[in-house]
Write an enzyme that holds these catalytic residues in place. Structure first.
Site: not given
Length: 697
Positions: A299, A430-431, A459, A572
């Site tokens: 990305k 994370d998640n 998280e 990003y």
């Protein structure tokens, strides 16, 4: 012709039936699937224990020094007196430590114990009909009624014989005359008491002793536990190290740590920032993923699907030809460089927390070595991650329903053990809510077997019950809804849920005003007082809190249009930060962190009492730890000066109604003299919209 005696046959059948019934009493069944063992001589019922999480399925949480207050309903048939003990021990110990429970009222009993060291601690309850207390109560009633109690005194003598045995009297007899043998000094008094109860000539003296505190004392010291009831389960306390209860987090992307604009930061650059970050009072440095970043579908800026030459990609697109979760992104440095960062951080009193994101770039070694660990489309290609309308073309989510799940679990465990070998003892996950609960329960327990001081932060911004289940499964810290709780009513309701209900036993909140993923609407205007207020609330309501580093310090606020995300997000692109810049917020952060370290009342979350205030924007809350007593006041209206009367619960503080007391504002240094419950406050958001008032009587 039947020549048997029908009466004898009937009698035999009766005896057979009685024997069968007697045998069946040992196993009664409340349902065909749930047989329970019953001792018909147990009369005490123990139930409704608090704390007890999901029937004892999960432990509560604590840190060394915490007081664990336990309550239970304990009762029996009839009118006999009862006794109960709270039993506790460190898991693995063979001997229980006991403390007497006290009747609180309405058959509710309570006691407490202190957890002293890290690890799993166990507790349970034992109760029994207290025949000695019942006997003494009967003596009181009969003497008051003018009855003669010679027979009761003879029964009392037998009870005292039992006290002698339990005090070691039998052993003392056997050891009499042996060198070095020491007799329990209580035995002399107990033997005299038994003789007195049997001596009818000393009736009045015996009655006096039977009713005395001396008898009560011995009965409590050497209780007669006839047919005691032990609670069916041993309940657990997961005792983490002190960092689990009190911590201050600072998040930064190492690649943005360079002092030169356009340069890629390194671990050495991060080391150069440690004096500044530690000087502001932070003790946990949290780094988003530091692994090699894939190039496939990488990305670009602002989550663009087109990556321009030279753009660094997203750190959460983990894995490339250089390695996966057990490797370091080469532009940051080497594994040895990372270990060096951990060591230098420790010199500043800081720990480094890593980010566990269980997902892969298409270039991750797992994608080719273990293709079954990923979900496939009908055409055989691997499905990239989606959260409509969001698309993450650069990320493959791991498929936990794979047939090869055991190898997957073991590989993730191996990764965490590698991190631990580097010196990592805190992991932000994370998640975690998108992975199975059973996996988290297993892997956290497995890692803590080898590294018991490891802490995990969940998280997860998702459904309440899911967040709660993750905490039960072993996460030491949990992200919360604080980010979206803004006005006084919302905050007080949410804090009451966290600190007054069952969640207080297992859910440790970690408050963040913003994260690198979330730019909440309340801060998107960039209004300085709002940043001050949101920071202050996080740091004083919760003993664990964190900030998204330089972004929050510099009050970055511009949103990506229509989203709760940052424009030009650091996820990003590499960002250049002016690390020398300071402002009112950085000053407040440093000051409050120092106050937090100097005042034990701010090092606990659950010691919270809200004060009544006659204003719908001014919040006031009392936080007490021993002699450290604070009243925190904050104006949640970032645009208007507010004035109100704060109702201080002086009865809770041991302050008389007519007694003046001094409150010292730890933020400004000012002193005020207050008196009684109702006291005046006035807070201007454009000056300083908060107080931390230490009560100094």
């Amino acid at each position: 012709m039947n020549t048997s005696n029908p009466s004898k046959a009937s009698s035999a059948r009766s005896r057979q039936k009685s024997a069968t019934n007697a045998d069946s009493l040992s196993t009664l069944s409340v349902s065909p699937q749930a047989p329970i063992l019953v001792d018909g001589q147990n009369r005490v019922v123990i139930g409704n224990i608090s704390p007890e999480i999901d029937g004892g399925r999960f432990p509560i949480k604590a840190i060394p020094g915490d007081v664990i207050a336990v309550e239970a309903d304990i009762f029996a048939d009839g009118h006999d007196y009862l006794s109960a003990r709270l039993l506790y021990k460190q898991a693995g110990d063979t001997t229980w430590i006991e403390t007497a429970m006290t009747l609180l009222g309405n058959d509710r009993w309570g006691a407490s114990f202190v957890v002293e060291r890290q690890g799993l601690c166990l507790y349970t309850i034992e109760g029994w009909v207290d025949h000695l207390a019942s006997w003494q109560h009967e003596i009181h009633l009969k003497v008051a009624d003018g009855q003669h109690i010679s027979s009761e005194l003879q029964a009392g003598a037998h009870y005292v014989d039992g006290l002698i045995r339990r005090a070691g009297g039998d052993l003392a007899e056997k050891q009499k005359g042996k060198k070095g043998a020491a007799e329990n000094p209580d035995l002399t008094a107990l033997r005299e008491m038994a003789a007195l109860f049997r001596d009818k000539a000393r009736y009045d003296e015996a009655v006096s002793v039977a009713e005395s505190d001396q008898f009560t004392f011995f009965a409590n010291r050497y209780p007669e536990r006839q047919h005691p009831t032990r609670y069916a389960r041993e309940l657990g306390v997961d005792v983490d190290r002190a960092q689990a209860g009190f911590s201050t987090w600072y998040c930064l992307f190492p690649r943005s740590a360079a002092r030169e604009e356009g340069a890629h930061g390194t671990f050495r650059n991060v080391e150069a920032l440690l004096p500044r970050i530690a000087g502001m009072g932070f003790d946990v440095l949290y780094l988003p993923p530091i692994h090699p970043i894939g190039t496939a579908h990488r990305k670009g800026k602002n989550n663009s699907v087109i990556c321009q030459p030279g753009e660094p990609g997203v750190p959460y697109g983990i894995g490339s030809a250089e390695g996966g979760h057990d490797a370091i992104h080469p532009e940051l440095g080497t594994v040895e460089d990372f270990k060096h960062l951990i060591a230098i951080a420790a010199n500043y009193g800081m720990e480094v927390a890593m980010d566990l994101a269980i997902q892969c770039s298409p270039d991750h070694p797992w994608a080719t070595e273990h293709p079954d660990w990923f979900k496939k489309r009908p055409d055989g290609s691997i499905q990239y991650a989606e959260n409509p309308p969001k698309k993450y073309q650069d990320i493959y989510p791991v498929y936990f329903e794979t047939e090869d799940w055991q190898n997957l679990w073991n590989e993730l465990k191996r990764v965490l053990l590698v991190w631990a070998s580097w010196g990592v003892r805190i992991v932000r996950v994370d998640n975690p809510h998108t992975k199975p609960f059973a996996f988290w329960e297993w892997i956290i327990a497995e890692v803590k077997k080898e590294f018991p001081d490891m802490l995990f932060l969940a998280e997860a911004f998702t459904k309440p019950k899911v967040m709660q289940q993750l905490a039960k499964a072993g996460f030491a810290h949990s992200y919360t809804y604080f980010t979206w709780r803004n006005n006084k009513a919302e905050l007080e309701e949410y804090m009451t849920e966290l600190t007054q209900g069952e969640m207080r036993h297992y859910f440790r909140p970690n408050f963040w005003p913003t994260t690198h993923d979330i730019n909440p609407p309340s801060l998107q205007t960039g209004h300085e007082p709002q940043f001050l207020i949101r920071y202050f609330l996080a740091a004083t309501l919760s003993s664990n809190y964190g900030i998204y580093g330089p972004s929050f310090e510099l009050m970055e606020h511009t949103p990506f249009p229509g989203k709760e995300e940052f424009l030009n997000s650091e996820k990003y692109e590499i960002r250049y930060w002016n690390w020398e810049k300071t402002n009112k917020l950085t000053y407040l952060i440093s000051l409050v962190n120092r106050i937090r370290k100097e005042n034990a009342a701010l090092q606990t979350t659950n010691n919270l009492t809200f004060c009544t205030v006659n204003d719908d924007a001014i919040m006031a809350y009392l936080k007490v730890s021993g002699n450290n007593k604070l009243i925190v006041v904050v104006n949640t209206d970032a645009y208007q000066r507010r004035a109100a009367m704060v109702q201080v619960p002086i009865w809770q503080l041991g302050i008389a109604h007519d007694q003046p007391y001094t409150v010292h504002d730890l933020l400004t240094g000012a002193y005020y003299t207050w008196q009684g419950e109702s006291n005046y406050v006035e807070l201007d958001p454009y000056v300083l919209p908060m107080h931390i008032l230490r009560i100094e009587i």
